[in-house]
Design an enzyme around this catalytic site. Structure first.
Site, PDB file in Angstrom:
ATOM      1  N   GLY A  31       0.970  -1.389   0.100  1.00  0.00           N
ATOM      2  CA  GLY A  31       0.090  -0.034   0.095  1.00  0.00           C
ATOM      3  C   GLY A  31       0.916   1.068  -0.002  1.00  0.00           C
ATOM      4  CG  LEU A  33      -1.278   1.393  -3.844  1.00  0.00           C
ATOM      5  CD1 LEU A  33      -2.360   1.077  -4.477  1.00  0.00           C
ATOM      6  CD2 LEU A  33      -0.218   0.438  -3.741  1.00  0.00           C
ATOM      7  CG  HIS A  37       2.941   0.476  -5.485  1.00  0.00           C
ATOM      8  ND1 HIS A  37       3.017   1.401  -4.525  1.00  0.00           N
ATOM      9  CD2 HIS A  37       3.450  -0.573  -4.723  1.00  0.00           C
ATOM     10  CE1 HIS A  37       3.879   1.372  -3.505  1.00  0.00           C
ATOM     11  NE2 HIS A  37       4.040   0.005  -3.621  1.00  0.00           N
ATOM     12  CD  GLN A 153       9.843  -7.947  -2.628  1.00  0.00           C
ATOM     13  OE1 GLN A 153       9.752  -7.690  -1.555  1.00  0.00           O
ATOM     14  NE2 GLN A 153       9.243  -7.224  -3.388  1.00  0.00           N
ATOM     15  CB  SER A 185      10.527   4.052  -1.758  1.00  0.00           C
ATOM     16  OG  SER A 185      10.427   3.391  -0.694  1.00  0.00           O
ATOM     17  CB  SER A 186       5.672   3.349   0.514  1.00  0.00           C
ATOM     18  OG  SER A 186       4.932   2.544  -0.373  1.00  0.00           O
TER      19      SER A 186
END
Ligand code: AMP
Length: 284
Positions: A31, A33, A37, A153, A185-186
């Site tokens: 989230g 976002l 994303h 990742q 980036s969040s």
């Protein structure tokens, strides 16, 4: 757009979609976002019939001293962003839906998790692979989308899918950056205005490293020093690591011949950011 909050409902919906012969593209997120994303969501929309996006801040991937509690959460904005960018099914499970009280099974990918961010974030990738295995089993997507921003990742997840014989494809898409080069980036939301002004130095430093390789430098130690020297100009930034690695095995390189991954993690105040660039790779 359907909003689904339970594992049972998500599993049923996904299996109905697949029974109709429709192709599912899945975009897992935590989230808050941003365009990074949304680029995954839009590409998933082009390649599949149904886009499933999950928003779940996964406690299992945060260390005890990390930012699980204060991780940015914008449920209203996220819902609108998903709607606008073409999500068909938004899966927002609670922690208790994903981890029952007696949960005690974890998925561990070895070797690839022991380098780069691994030693600095013990247990992090175990949390990531565990929750993704859960999502993949609930949704059974044809494809799942990941950003190059989290390069390690993505490589770990691709390996897990191969090792566990999951019948799905992992698609890795390029990092989306702010105009000055800072990777979206969040966690950028944590930065103060001064920190925000300092943060693009990470991309500038990696770009210097890539330039050095393109100019013929092959010694990894020299390339790392070039990157370190650029970051050292910015007093607000502290490098945690910078590595020159094989883009597939993630093992440290002594010399660069052909392809390489340049990856770093850095602290700006209390915020930890990561970024990377690849050299000599046509696609991921
Ligand atoms: P997160 O919400 O941070 O867990 O990220 C969810 C997915 O979005 C992961 O596959 C990330 O790699 C990807 N992502 C995050 N930031 C970016 C970015 N700047 N560009 C491309 N993909 C990104």
């Amino acid at each position: 757009m359907k909003v689904v909050r339970t594992v049972r409902a998500m599993r049923r919906l996904a299996s109905d979609i697949k029974r109709e012969g429709r192709y599912i593209g899945f975009v897992p997120t935590m989230g808050a976002l941003h365009e990074g994303h949304l680029s995954l969501i839009r590409t998933a929309g082009k390649n599949s019939d149904v886009v499933v996006c999950s928003i779940f801040v996964n406690p299992a991937q945060f260390g005890p001293a990390e930012d699980y509690r204060k991780y940015p959460r914008n449920p209203e904005e996220d819902l609108n962003a998903c709607r606008r960018s073409g999500v068909n099914v938004l899966f927002i499970p609670s922690v208790s839906q994903m981890y029952s009280r007696d949960h005690c099974t974890y998925v561990v990918t070895e070797r690839l998790t022991q380098v780069l961010c691994g030693p600095f974030r013990p247990g992090h990738f175990r949390g990531v692979t565990t929750v993704l295995m859960q999502f993949f089993n609930i949704i059974r997507p044809h494809q799942a989308y990941f950003g190059q921003k989290d390069y390690q990742q993505a490589v770990i997840v691709r390996q897990m899918v191969e090792d566990m014989h999951l019948d799905m494809q992992i698609i890795i898409l390029p990092t989306v950056r702010e105009p000055g080069g800072l990777a979206m980036s969040s966690r950028n939301a944590y930065l103060s205005p001064a920190e925000r002004r300092a943060a693009p130095i990470l991309y500038q430093a990696l770009s210097k490293g890539r330039e050095a390789i393109r100019d013929g430098e092959s010694r990894a130690a020299r390339i790392r020093s070039r990157i370190q020297a650029v970051v050292a100009k910015e007093p607000l930034v502290r490098l945690e690591y910078v590595e020159i690695c094989d883009p597939e095995t993630l093992q440290r390189l002594q010399g660069v011949r052909g392809k390489a991954l340049l990856a770093l993690a850095a602290w700006i105040g209390k915020t930890r950011l990561i970024d990377n660039l690849t050299v000599g790779l046509k696609s991921l």
